[in-house]
Design a protein around this motif. Structure first.
Motif, PDB file in Angstrom:
ATOM      1  N   ILE A   8       0.802  -1.170   0.106  1.00 34.52           N
ATOM      2  CA  ILE A   8       0.074  -0.047   0.036  1.00 34.52           C
ATOM      3  C   ILE A   8       0.887   1.202   0.052  1.00 34.52           C
ATOM      4  N   THR A   9       1.810   1.112   0.606  1.00 34.69           N
ATOM      5  CA  THR A   9       2.765   2.502   0.873  1.00 34.69           C
ATOM      6  C   THR A   9       3.613   2.568  -0.268  1.00 34.69           C
ATOM      7  N   LEU A  10       4.204   1.506  -0.755  1.00 34.96           N
ATOM      8  CA  LEU A  10       5.290   1.588  -2.007  1.00 34.96           C
ATOM      9  C   LEU A  10       4.748   1.428  -3.375  1.00 34.96           C
ATOM     10  N   CYS A  11       3.390   1.136  -3.359  1.00 34.75           N
ATOM     11  CA  CYS A  11       2.470   0.849  -4.617  1.00 34.75           C
ATOM     12  C   CYS A  11       3.099  -0.093  -5.401  1.00 34.75           C
ATOM     13  N   PHE A  12       3.902  -1.203  -4.837  1.00 29.40           N
ATOM     14  CA  PHE A  12       4.005  -2.376  -5.787  1.00 29.40           C
ATOM     15  C   PHE A  12       3.744  -3.538  -4.948  1.00 29.40           C
ATOM     16  N   PRO A  31       7.505   6.439  -1.365  1.00 33.24           N
ATOM     17  CA  PRO A  31       6.318   6.032  -0.958  1.00 33.24           C
ATOM     18  C   PRO A  31       5.047   7.097  -1.283  1.00 33.24           C
ATOM     19  N   THR A  32       4.002   6.703  -1.356  1.00 34.88           N
ATOM     20  CA  THR A  32       2.860   7.584  -1.473  1.00 34.88           C
ATOM     21  C   THR A  32       3.115   8.636  -0.954  1.00 34.88           C
ATOM     22  N   GLY A  33       3.326   8.941   0.361  1.00 35.53           N
ATOM     23  CA  GLY A  33       3.443  10.124   1.280  1.00 35.53           C
ATOM     24  C   GLY A  33       4.495  11.004   0.481  1.00 35.53           C
TER      25      GLY A  33
END
Length: 169
Positions: A8-12, A31-33
């Protein structure tokens, strides 16, 4: 759990073996953030447990997130806790407090909130749902999450309607 958090955080897709979160070289991973931070957002990772667990604090702080975890809770902000974290209701109340501060600063924000009521030992306060908290059941944990989330949404919607003309969120 960490592989899902990583995804979820790193989108992979979750990586095989040890999670990126637990690895020593886990900083500056975009990450998304980070996308939000580059656009001027305040970025926070909120977790009702100790972010030291499974290296989450190191990972999130090393990737531009401010940490709001159990150490930042005042004693009067905790109504129920177990070995993992405070109950979701307490975490959501803390999140609303943080969101209100961020909105008052008139700066955009992105908050990643993690709760673990659906994690063993599945404990939660009695009297919130029709399954006793000491039953330690997955069904109860999931039902309790739904209860907390619906209560928080009602509270947030209520706040939003009351302050809509005064607030940017």
């Amino acid at each position: 759990m960490k592989s899902e958090l990583e995804a979820i955080t790193l989108c992979f897709l979750p990586t095989p073996g040890e999670s990126v979160i637990k690895r020593k070289d886990n900083k500056n991973k975009f990450p998304t953030g980070m996308l939000f931070k580059q656009k001027g957002y305040t970025v926070k990772f909120m977790y009702g447990g100790d972010s030291f667990f499974d290296n989450m604090g190191d990972f999130f702080s090393g990737n531009g997130y401010e940490i709001v975890d159990r150490k930042t809770f005042e004693p009067n902000e905790i109504t129920f806790a177990n070995i993992w974290d405070v109950c979701d209701e307490d975490m959501y109340n803390k999140a609303i407090t943080e969101i209100n501060k961020e909105a008052a600063a008139n700066k955009p924000f992105f908050n990643h909130i993690m709760t673990v009521s659906n994690h063993r030992p599945f404990t939660y306060p009695n009297g919130k749902i029709d399954i006793p908290g000491d039953a330690k059941s997955l069904d109860g944990g999931v039902k309790c999450i739904d209860y907390y989330f619906s209560q928080t949404n009602r509270q947030t919607i209520s706040i939003d309607f009351e302050t809509q003309s005064k607030s940017s969120y």
